[in-house]
Enzyme design. Structure first.
Site, mmCIF file in Angstrom:
data_model
loop_
_atom_site.group_PDB
_atom_site.id
_atom_site.type_symbol
_atom_site.label_atom_id
_atom_site.label_comp_id
_atom_site.label_asym_id
_atom_site.label_seq_id
_atom_site.Cartn_x
_atom_site.Cartn_y
_atom_site.Cartn_z
ATOM 1 N N SER A 1 -17.673 -79.537 34.746
ATOM 2 C CA SER A 1 -19.094 -79.920 34.719
ATOM 3 C C SER A 1 -19.755 -79.790 36.091
ATOM 4 O O SER A 1 -19.077 -79.767 37.122
ATOM 5 C CB SER A 1 -19.209 -81.365 34.239
ATOM 6 N N GLU B 1 -16.814 -72.799 38.371
ATOM 7 C CA GLU B 1 -17.222 -72.268 37.066
ATOM 8 C C GLU B 1 -17.802 -73.443 36.292
ATOM 9 O O GLU B 1 -17.061 -74.272 35.759
ATOM 10 C CB GLU B 1 -16.001 -71.681 36.338
ATOM 11 N N CYS C 1 -18.790 -73.278 27.210
ATOM 12 C CA CYS C 1 -19.749 -73.247 28.327
ATOM 13 C C CYS C 1 -20.789 -72.141 28.177
ATOM 14 O O CYS C 1 -21.888 -72.248 28.705
ATOM 15 C CB CYS C 1 -19.003 -73.084 29.640
ATOM 16 N N GLU D 1 -27.119 -79.892 29.142
ATOM 17 C CA GLU D 1 -26.260 -79.028 28.324
ATOM 18 C C GLU D 1 -25.798 -79.801 27.071
ATOM 19 O O GLU D 1 -25.368 -80.944 27.181
ATOM 20 C CB GLU D 1 -25.051 -78.648 29.190
HETATM 21 P P1 NAD Z 1 -15.179 -82.220 33.804
HETATM 22 O O1 NAD Z 1 -15.946 -81.785 34.975
HETATM 23 O O2 NAD Z 1 -15.360 -83.608 33.298
HETATM 24 O O3 NAD Z 1 -13.591 -82.102 34.100
HETATM 25 C C1 NAD Z 1 -12.990 -80.944 34.633
HETATM 26 C C2 NAD Z 1 -11.780 -81.327 35.453
HETATM 27 O O4 NAD Z 1 -12.181 -82.183 36.517
HETATM 28 C C3 NAD Z 1 -10.700 -82.077 34.669
HETATM 29 O O5 NAD Z 1 -9.445 -81.541 35.024
HETATM 30 C C4 NAD Z 1 -10.855 -83.507 35.128
HETATM 31 O O6 NAD Z 1 -9.609 -84.204 35.190
HETATM 32 C C5 NAD Z 1 -11.420 -83.378 36.533
HETATM 33 N N1 NAD Z 1 -12.304 -84.498 36.871
HETATM 34 C C6 NAD Z 1 -13.151 -85.180 36.029
HETATM 35 N N2 NAD Z 1 -13.842 -86.116 36.711
HETATM 36 C C7 NAD Z 1 -13.442 -86.041 38.003
HETATM 37 C C8 NAD Z 1 -13.775 -86.759 39.197
HETATM 38 N N3 NAD Z 1 -14.669 -87.749 39.179
HETATM 39 N N4 NAD Z 1 -13.176 -86.389 40.337
HETATM 40 C C9 NAD Z 1 -12.276 -85.401 40.365
HETATM 41 N N5 NAD Z 1 -11.901 -84.706 39.260
HETATM 42 C C10 NAD Z 1 -12.462 -85.011 38.098
HETATM 43 O O7 NAD Z 1 -15.454 -81.134 32.687
HETATM 44 P P2 NAD Z 1 -14.953 -81.128 31.197
HETATM 45 O O8 NAD Z 1 -15.595 -82.253 30.454
HETATM 46 O O9 NAD Z 1 -13.468 -81.007 31.143
HETATM 47 O O10 NAD Z 1 -15.539 -79.727 30.676
HETATM 48 C C11 NAD Z 1 -16.837 -79.602 30.208
HETATM 49 C C12 NAD Z 1 -17.747 -78.950 31.226
HETATM 50 O O11 NAD Z 1 -17.134 -77.810 31.778
HETATM 51 C C13 NAD Z 1 -19.033 -78.447 30.620
HETATM 52 O O12 NAD Z 1 -20.097 -78.757 31.481
HETATM 53 C C14 NAD Z 1 -18.852 -76.944 30.533
HETATM 54 O O13 NAD Z 1 -20.045 -76.197 30.575
HETATM 55 C C15 NAD Z 1 -18.002 -76.677 31.728
HETATM 56 N N6 NAD Z 1 -17.210 -75.478 31.532
HETATM 57 C C16 NAD Z 1 -17.479 -74.381 32.272
HETATM 58 C C17 NAD Z 1 -16.751 -73.214 32.048
HETATM 59 C C18 NAD Z 1 -16.998 -71.949 32.832
HETATM 60 O O14 NAD Z 1 -16.189 -71.042 32.723
HETATM 61 N N7 NAD Z 1 -18.067 -71.837 33.600
HETATM 62 C C19 NAD Z 1 -15.753 -73.198 31.084
HETATM 63 C C20 NAD Z 1 -15.509 -74.349 30.370
HETATM 64 C C21 NAD Z 1 -16.234 -75.504 30.591
#
Ligand code: NAD
Length: 459
Positions: free
Chosen positions: A189, A210, A244, A334
């Site tokens: 995210s 990403e 995403c 989103e």
């Molecule tokens: P997220 O950001 O919550 O988590 C991603 C990773 O970050 C996980 O491994 C999680 O353990 C870690 N994380 C979460 N909170 C954290 C914090 N406070 N400090 C450090 N690390 C932390 O994302 P998500 O919910 O797993 O995925 C959904 C999001 O990802 C959506 O916004 C989507 O658009 C995006 N996404 C982007 C792509 C791309 O290729 N651009 C692909 C898939 C998903």
């Protein structure tokens, strides 16, 4: 979780041996990885089903198949990519030969999300190790079943001094981010992307981010509406909209909007039946928290289809919403779920007003037969990537860069773009000794005029 400091030390020592840059060693590892993905297909399908109720077909199309094609592309091209590239030399340096050398960064941290939990964790690793790096991978704790199998598969193939999987959630990721990495590759995210960028800045560590965004999908009056609806339904409801690059909202030209809605309803019925809850082809929302987030969006919405849910197994029906306001919950950020809002426009000014009220998106789609219109939109708006007359398919071509811009991300990967992401490009000039033009050396005396002439002559 292992002590991050110890892992980094171990990996740095291994990197220094030069083994990670041995092309035969890398290729052998990648071949084993491919074989393992193929041999473990059933087990991977099972964990993806447990985490997301992902159908086998979707699992192959959007997770396993993508990885196999990425590995094949790397195996075919790695020798070529890794060779120093000769470039034209500058006449200023005559006589010389100039090259670009590709150098791995060293120890890379990869942090992955839960929505395509297998593909988005393993994908970046393929080009990271192809480029000669070591990797520490942190899969998402939310897709916990997939995280476990990733650890098992990778630890069967790689020594932890080469590739190591660290399981855990926020505290563990926070601990990893405190360390000094040579490169960080994050998928997730925007909010967490900012945390990662801040942590990286403390050590001036380069990053790829990403991220996500609000991806528009414009449908004009020349579009083939039946086909448009079919491809839109595929792109929006694959993985129950938790993608995403899924189309986030539709901008339909006024005069075709009601026909488009009619076809969208028909295509949803064709794909998932009268009751998508019992369809084997329709996945679930990852957890209760995300289901609640999506249900909240529907509170003030005019629902055209779907909207019903079942908290027992995190089901949310494929949902169409009519014309939400730009200040509604649905349009606030989103969606990342199976809700498709359909807005309308009359002219390009309306399109601009809506699209410009959001950050630069990761994906962008236009359905139209008007090439001039498509081209003007592609060049007018800034976004990660996209497709004309389809959705999401650009992701599947390893010869296209994949990444965002602005709030949707920094950097890109896939195929050669991934290889380049994970390498530093060293510019090297090899100067010959048989001639030494005296012009540049002090004392300069009255050589400035001659220098200006030389620059002019060199163009
Ligand atoms: P997220 O950001 O919550 O988590 C991603 C990773 O970050 C996980 O491994 C999680 O353990 C870690 N994380 C979460 N909170 C954290 C914090 N406070 N400090 C450090 N690390 C932390 O994302 P998500 O919910 O797993 O995925 C959904 C999001 O990802 C959506 O916004 C989507 O658009 C995006 N996404 C982007 C792509 C791309 O290729 N651009 C692909 C898939 C998903």
């Amino acid at each position: 979780m292992k002590d991050p400091k110890q892992i980094i030390q171990l990996q740095k020592r291994f990197f220094e041996t030069g083994k990670t840059r041995d092309i035969n060693f890398i290729k052998a590892k990648l071949k084993r990885l491919k074989k393992s993905i193929i041999n473990n297909e059933d087990a991977i399908n099972l964990v993806l089903y447990k985490d997301l109720k992902k159908p086998k077909f979707e699992a192959y199309m959007s997770e396993l198949g993508i990885l196999i094609s990425e590995i094949n592309n790397v195996l075919k091209n790695l020798s070529k990519w890794s060779k120093p590239k000769k470039v034209r030399s500058s006449k200023l340096n005559f006589p010389s030969k100039d090259y670009i050398y590709y150098e791995p960064y060293g120890t890379v941290l990869v942090i992955a999300p839960w929505n395509y939990p297998f593909q988005l964790a393993i994908g970046p690793i393929i080009t990271a190790i192809a480029a000669g790096n070591t990797v520490v991978l942190k899969p998402s704790e939310i897709s916990s079943n997939t995280a476990e199998i990733i650890k098992k598969i990778l630890s069967d193939i790689f020594e932890e001094e080469h590739v190591c999987v660290e399981l855990g959630g926020v505290p563990e990721t926070t601990a990893l981010l405190k360390e000094r990495w040579d490169y960080i590759f994050f998928t997730g995210s925007v909010a967490v992307g900012k945390i990662v960028a801040k942590a990286a800045a403390a050590h001036l560590t380069p990053v790829t981010l990403e991220l996500g965004g609000k991806n528009p999908c414009i449908v004009d009056e020349t579009a083939d509406l039946k086909l448009t609806a079919k491809r839109l339904v595929w792109g929006k409801f694959l993985n129950a909209g938790q993608t995403c690059i899924a189309p986030d909202y539709v901008l339909a030209k006024n005069q075709i909007k009601s026909d488009l809605i009619k076809y969208l309803k028909l295509e949803i019925l064709k794909a998932y039946g009268v009751n998508p809850e019992i369809s084997p082809n329709y996945p679930r929302i990852i957890n209760m928290q995300n289901l609640q987030r999506l249900k909240d969006m529907l509170n003030d919405a005019e629902i055209l289809l779907g909207g019903n849910s079942n908290t027992k197994d995190n089901y949310l029906a494929p949902t169409l919403v009519n014309n939400p306001g730009l200040d509604s919950k649905i349009m606030a950020g989103e969606i990342f779920g199976p809700i498709l809002p359909i807005l309308n426009y009359d002219n390009e000014k309306d399109i601009k007003l809506i699209i410009s009220s959001f950050e630069k998106p990761l994906g962008f789609y236009i359905f139209s037969k008007d090439k001039r219109f498509c081209n003007s939109i592609i060049t007018k708006y800034r976004f990660g990537g996209g497709a004309i007359n389809d959705t999401m398919i650009h992701f599947g071509n390893p010869r296209l860069p994949f990444g965002g811009v602005g709030e949707s991300g920094i950097g890109a990967y896939h195929g050669q773009f991934g290889y380049e992401t994970f390498t530093h490009k060293k510019g090297i000039t090899m100067k010959a000794n048989w001639l030494d033009i005296p012009l540049r050396y002090a004392p300069y005396k009255n050589k400035l005029k001659l220098l200006k002439k030389a620059f002019k002559w060199l163009g």
